[in-house]
Design an enzyme around this catalytic site. Structure first.
Site, PDB file in Angstrom:
ATOM      1  N   SER A  74     -18.141 -57.467  29.620  1.00 43.90           N
ATOM      2  CA  SER A  74     -16.961 -56.592  29.123  1.00 43.90           C
ATOM      3  C   SER A  74     -17.700 -55.403  28.518  1.00 43.90           C
ATOM      4  CB  SER A  74     -16.165 -56.981  27.961  1.00 43.90           C
ATOM      5  OG  SER A  74     -15.600 -55.942  27.621  1.00 43.90           O
TER       6      SER A  74
ATOM      7  N   TYR B 295     -15.411 -61.165  20.193  1.00 45.06           N
ATOM      8  CA  TYR B 295     -15.462 -61.033  21.475  1.00 45.06           C
ATOM      9  C   TYR B 295     -16.735 -60.343  21.934  1.00 45.06           C
ATOM     10  CZ  TYR B 295     -13.402 -59.449  26.079  1.00 45.06           C
ATOM     11  OH  TYR B 295     -13.096 -59.274  27.484  1.00 45.06           O
TER      12      TYR B 295
END
Ligand code: NAD
Length: 253
Positions: free
Chosen positions: A144, A159
């Site tokens: 990401s 995350y």
């Protein structure tokens, strides 16, 4: 052996509007047979049915919790014999969380790592030996932009850290498996329009984020799927250990 004689495993492709589902369709359109492993068994089966019907390839959907080794073993056993050998693995299943670091619990931290990192390990560790033996493989990780820019989209520290772990995983594995004909790459999407945030990213915050994206829109799942399919091609054998941004220019480095 062409991809029509091979299977691509896509984890987390059950989600209707997700990146995995779009990737399964794009790979199938390129001739890959497809295996879908998803926590949600019904959606995995429904996705496989949809893929097989649309592309005329073989597709199997299996319920699987990638954090659980026994569940992964059982799911891969279902594929054995039902589909051609695995030639590609897309480590797509993932979860996110916006919890600020000062509030995150150890349990939540572990859960984020369990799915995004340990889950990817559980599946990759099992399919990589066959790829190496057969001298061909394509592994793609869904990292990401949060890993690269340090959050700032939706996901918090847990995350971002887990998605950054996937980058180290990608690079080191590329080095080890290169001699066996297996390439390993990562894609790092920016803000893609899916259901991963459970509707928690809307309104003003979303508008602010879009204002910071040079191409002026959120990403579409097909934007990411196309890139993944490119990395899975047989012809893309000289690209490995790389992270590909697909973020509309929201992070240029
Ligand atoms: P999504 O929520 O639409 O789909 C995720 C899928 O993973 C779901 O089908 C879910 O059932 C499955 N899953 C979750 N936990 C699982 C488990 N333990 N075992 C098996 N399957 C499990 O998500 P998405 O937006 O399509 O994201 C796909 C990947 O892309 C994720 O790894 C995510 O972190 C990454 N990503 C997404 C974005 C974005 O903006 N959507 C941005 C960057 C990276």
């Amino acid at each position: 052996m062409s991809v029509t004689a091979k299977t691509a495993v896509v984890t987390g492709a059950g989600s209707r509007r997700g990146i995995g589902r779009a990737t399964a369709h794009t790979l199938a359109a390129a001739g890959w047979n497809v295996a879908i492993l998803d926590l949600d068994e019904a959606s995995a089966k429904e996705a496989a049915h949809e893929v097989a019907e649309r592309a005329g390839v073989h597709a199997v959907g299996v319920g699987c919790d990638i954090t659980d080794e026994a569940s992964v073993d059982a799911a891969l056993a279902v594929l054995d014999g039902a589909l051609p050998p695995v030639g590609a693995l897309v480590n797509n299943a993932g979860i996110t969380s916006p919890t600020p670091f000062l509030e995150v619990t150890g349990e939540e931290w572990d859960r984020i790592f369990a799915v995004n990192v340990r889950g990817a390990f559980n599946v990759t560790r099992r399919v990589a030996p066959g790829m190496a033996e057969r001298g061909f493989g394509r592994v793609v990780f869904l990292s990401s932009v949060s890993a690269e820019r340090g959050g700032g989209v939706f996901g918090g520290v847990a995350y971002s850290a887990a998605k950054a772990a996937e980058l180290g995983f990608t690079r080191a594995l590329a080095r080890e498996l290169g001699p066996h004909g297996v390439t390993v790459n990562a894609v790092a999407p920016g803000l893609i329009d899916t259901d991963i945030t459970g509707g928690a990213l809307e309104g003003e915050r979303k508008q602010q984020l879009v204002a910071g994206i040079p191409v002026g829109r959120t990403g579409r799942v097909a934007d990411v799927a196309d890139l993944i399919a490119y990395l899975c091609r047989e012809e893309t054998g000289y690209v490995t250990g790389v992270t590909y941004d697909v973020n509309g220019g929201s992070h240029i480095h």
